[in-house]
Design an enzyme around this catalytic site. Structure first.
Site, PDB file in Angstrom:
ATOM      1  N   ASN A 142      36.371  36.474  31.801  1.00  0.00           N
ATOM      2  CA  ASN A 142      36.423  35.731  32.772  1.00  0.00           C
ATOM      3  C   ASN A 142      36.580  36.181  34.116  1.00  0.00           C
ATOM      4  O   ASN A 142      37.584  37.008  34.494  1.00  0.00           O
ATOM      5  CB  ASN A 142      37.798  34.696  32.656  1.00  0.00           C
ATOM      6  CG  ASN A 142      38.088  33.751  33.817  1.00  0.00           C
ATOM      7  OD1 ASN A 142      37.038  33.702  34.559  1.00  0.00           O
ATOM      8  ND2 ASN A 142      39.179  33.139  33.736  1.00  0.00           N
ATOM      9  N   TRP A 143      35.483  36.408  34.708  1.00  0.00           N
ATOM     10  CA  TRP A 143      35.329  37.252  36.154  1.00  0.00           C
ATOM     11  C   TRP A 143      36.116  36.793  37.105  1.00  0.00           C
ATOM     12  O   TRP A 143      36.339  37.229  38.162  1.00  0.00           O
ATOM     13  CB  TRP A 143      33.921  37.571  36.318  1.00  0.00           C
ATOM     14  CG  TRP A 143      33.198  38.255  35.435  1.00  0.00           C
ATOM     15  CD1 TRP A 143      33.414  38.806  34.218  1.00  0.00           C
ATOM     16  CD2 TRP A 143      31.798  38.757  35.693  1.00  0.00           C
ATOM     17  NE1 TRP A 143      32.635  39.387  33.634  1.00  0.00           N
ATOM     18  CE2 TRP A 143      31.523  39.616  34.625  1.00  0.00           C
ATOM     19  CE3 TRP A 143      30.792  38.750  36.729  1.00  0.00           C
ATOM     20  CZ2 TRP A 143      30.218  40.153  34.306  1.00  0.00           C
ATOM     21  CZ3 TRP A 143      29.644  39.333  36.640  1.00  0.00           C
ATOM     22  CH2 TRP A 143      29.483  40.172  35.591  1.00  0.00           C
ATOM     23  N   LYS A 144      36.622  35.485  37.090  1.00  0.00           N
ATOM     24  CA  LYS A 144      37.336  34.932  38.379  1.00  0.00           C
ATOM     25  C   LYS A 144      36.432  34.742  39.594  1.00  0.00           C
ATOM     26  O   LYS A 144      35.266  34.799  39.579  1.00  0.00           O
ATOM     27  CB  LYS A 144      38.769  35.303  38.357  1.00  0.00           C
ATOM     28  CG  LYS A 144      39.474  35.271  36.843  1.00  0.00           C
ATOM     29  CD  LYS A 144      40.884  35.602  37.058  1.00  0.00           C
ATOM     30  CE  LYS A 144      41.456  35.702  35.232  1.00  0.00           C
ATOM     31  NZ  LYS A 144      42.913  35.647  35.436  1.00  0.00           N
ATOM     32  N   GLU A 200      44.987  28.952  36.438  1.00  0.00           N
ATOM     33  CA  GLU A 200      44.881  29.307  37.814  1.00  0.00           C
ATOM     34  C   GLU A 200      44.230  27.990  38.254  1.00  0.00           C
ATOM     35  O   GLU A 200      44.642  27.593  39.276  1.00  0.00           O
ATOM     36  CB  GLU A 200      43.888  30.448  38.114  1.00  0.00           C
ATOM     37  CG  GLU A 200      44.456  31.816  37.869  1.00  0.00           C
ATOM     38  CD  GLU A 200      43.699  32.813  37.388  1.00  0.00           C
ATOM     39  OE1 GLU A 200      42.618  32.814  37.536  1.00  0.00           O
ATOM     40  OE2 GLU A 200      44.455  33.939  36.807  1.00  0.00           O
ATOM     41  N   GLU A 225      46.798  31.080  26.427  1.00  0.00           N
ATOM     42  CA  GLU A 225      47.149  31.905  27.614  1.00  0.00           C
ATOM     43  C   GLU A 225      48.547  31.934  28.114  1.00  0.00           C
ATOM     44  O   GLU A 225      48.444  30.841  29.033  1.00  0.00           O
ATOM     45  CB  GLU A 225      45.973  31.657  28.479  1.00  0.00           C
ATOM     46  CG  GLU A 225      44.679  31.927  28.249  1.00  0.00           C
ATOM     47  CD  GLU A 225      43.753  32.506  29.210  1.00  0.00           C
ATOM     48  OE1 GLU A 225      43.002  33.641  28.910  1.00  0.00           O
ATOM     49  OE2 GLU A 225      43.736  32.074  30.503  1.00  0.00           O
ATOM     50  N   GLY A 269      40.348  38.756  31.393  1.00  0.00           N
ATOM     51  CA  GLY A 269      40.428  38.749  32.792  1.00  0.00           C
ATOM     52  C   GLY A 269      39.914  40.184  33.374  1.00  0.00           C
ATOM     53  O   GLY A 269      38.834  40.535  33.446  1.00  0.00           O
ATOM     54  N   GLY A 270      40.874  40.598  33.946  1.00  0.00           N
ATOM     55  CA  GLY A 270      40.867  42.146  34.619  1.00  0.00           C
ATOM     56  C   GLY A 270      40.028  43.139  33.779  1.00  0.00           C
ATOM     57  O   GLY A 270      39.023  43.544  34.355  1.00  0.00           O
TER      58      GLY A 270
HETATM   59  P1  PGA Z   1      43.885  38.787  32.426  1.00  0.00           P
HETATM   60  O1  PGA Z   1      43.369  37.381  32.779  1.00  0.00           O
HETATM   61  O2  PGA Z   1      43.130  39.547  31.072  1.00  0.00           O
HETATM   62  O3  PGA Z   1      43.555  39.511  33.581  1.00  0.00           O
HETATM   63  O4  PGA Z   1      45.659  38.896  32.215  1.00  0.00           O
HETATM   64  C1  PGA Z   1      43.379  36.781  31.563  1.00  0.00           C
HETATM   65  C2  PGA Z   1      42.631  35.335  31.886  1.00  0.00           C
HETATM   66  O5  PGA Z   1      43.099  34.737  33.124  1.00  0.00           O
HETATM   67  O6  PGA Z   1      41.860  34.480  31.125  1.00  0.00           O
END
Ligand code: PGA
Length: 249
Positions: A9-11, A96, A166, A233-234
């Site tokens: 998930n690149w957000k 989020e 999550e 994510g990150g």
């Molecule tokens: P993160 O994010 O790996 O940066 O903790 C996970 C996500 O929001 O899916």
């Protein structure tokens, strides 16, 4: 069918040039694998990402969509629009989206329905806040999220659902649920689904873990029997880290 999945998930990261650069790195680093690999770039870059990856084993997916099919919803994107550029899977209910955009399970139920009506697959995110875990409400919270957003679905619709646990306290914080904590919730969720539907259906649902998954902790988390992969994510923003997470399976 239950599958191993690693989804990035690149957000709200990576403009067009950065998206193309990361995709080109991923194309050379992600191996042939039985793990389903997915990436979710920003809306503006989905089409170009899809074009670049259409002959690869990396699926391009969306981070969100609107529940209506079209109309006066300024700034929104529908399932039909995503489908028209080749996107077949959407992440819904990310914490989020819940926290900053007020998405509730009632709204998410509509989004899930819209995705399924359009033949799309859904990665549905759920998980408790830190206060809820501290006050020992995590099982109850997770159960309510699933019940309110998903338990109206038909058995057939579940073929299009992937779950992602999550815990909000572990997202982007560097803090990870222990493999045992993840397994405990995943097994609980599978059991709830079996109670609501049946065991065979529950056994077929892929349940991903998300929250600070990194190359160093992925193997241990993915090693748990009810963990079928990760939503990253990150670490998905770096080709070497994302690839190392995939190969950790
Ligand atoms: P993160 O994010 O790996 O940066 O903790 C996970 C996500 O929001 O899916």
């Amino acid at each position: 069918m239950r599958k191993k999945i690693v989804a990035g998930n690149w957000k709200m990261n990576n403009d067009l040039a950065e998206t193309q650069a990361l995709i080109s790195d991923l194309k050379s680093s992600v191996p042939e694998t039985d793990v389903a690999v997915m990436i979710a770039p920003a809306f503006t870059n989905l089409y170009s990402a899809f074009q670049s990856l259409k002959d690869s084993n990396i699926e391009v997916i969306a981070q969100n969509m609107h529940q209506e099919s079209k109309g006066a919803y300024t700034g929104e994107v529908s399932a039909a629009m995503l489908k028209s550029i080749g996107v077949k899977t959407v992440i819904l209910g990310h914490s989020e989206r819940r926290e900053y955009f007020g998405e509730t399970d009632e709204l998410l139920a509509k989004k899930v329905d819209a995705a399924i009506a359009n033949g799309m697959k859904v990665i549905f995110c759920f998980g408790e806040l830190l206060e809820e875990r501290k006050s020992d409400k995590h099982f109850e919270v997770v159960k309510t999220q699933l019940k309110d957003a998903l338990f109206h679905l038909s058995e057939t619709a579940w073929e299009s659902i992937v779950l992602a646990y999550e815990p909000v306290w572990a997202i982007g914080t560097g803090e990870t649920a222990s493999p045992e904590q993840a397994q405990e919730i995943h097994a609980f969720v599978r059991n709830e689904i079996a109670d609501q539907y049946d065991q065979a259906l529950a056994d077929n649902v892929s349940i991903l873990y998300g929250g600070s998954v990194k190359p160093g902790n992925a193997a241990e988390i993915f090693g748990k029997p009810d963990v079928d992969g990760g939503l990253i994510g990150g670490a998905a923003l770096n080709a070497a880290d994302f690839t190392a997470i995939i190969t950790a399976f």
